[in-house]
Design a protein around this motif. Structure first.
Motif: not given
Length: 109
Positions: A7-14, A38-43, A53-59
């Motif tokens: 989540x830390x690395x993914x938040x930095x990416x977003x 949340x964990x989804x960005x639509x450009x 772009x979206x996060x797949x937290x379980x994976x």
């Protein structure tokens, strides 16, 4: 990698995607709309094409859907790399955003 590390690395990416959009909009005539939920960005680009772009937290992955296809990225300790060898996330986003929008756009962390 633990869930918290992901989540830390993914938040930095977003956050990098959002900062890049702000910079593009402030320094060019491009009008890239970045909508985050949340964990989804639509450009959305001026021609109405989109990249999602979206996060797949379980994976512990970040997924990107563009006209060129769907991509899965995992953090390798230094950068987010495509799981099938297509390259680093921000390089791929830059490529796909330019192809879709017809504009010279640059995304970075």
């Amino acid at each position: 990698m633990t869930d918290l590390e992901f989540l830390d690395h993914a938040e930095k990416l977003l956050a990098g995607v959002e900062r890049s959009c702000d910079l593009i909009n402030d320094t060019t005539d491009a009008d890239v709309d970045a909508q985050r939920s949340g964990g989804l960005i639509t450009l959305t680009f001026p021609n109405r094409s989109q990249i999602v772009i979206n996060l797949q937290k379980p994976l512990h992955e970040v997924w990107m859907a563009a006209r060129s296809g769907g991509y899965h990225y995992r953090f390798d300790g230094a950068a987010w790399q495509d799981t099938k060898g297509a390259g680093e996330f921000f390089a791929c986003l830059t490529r796909d955003a330019a192809l879709q929008s017809g504009l010279s756009l640059t995304f970075s962390a």
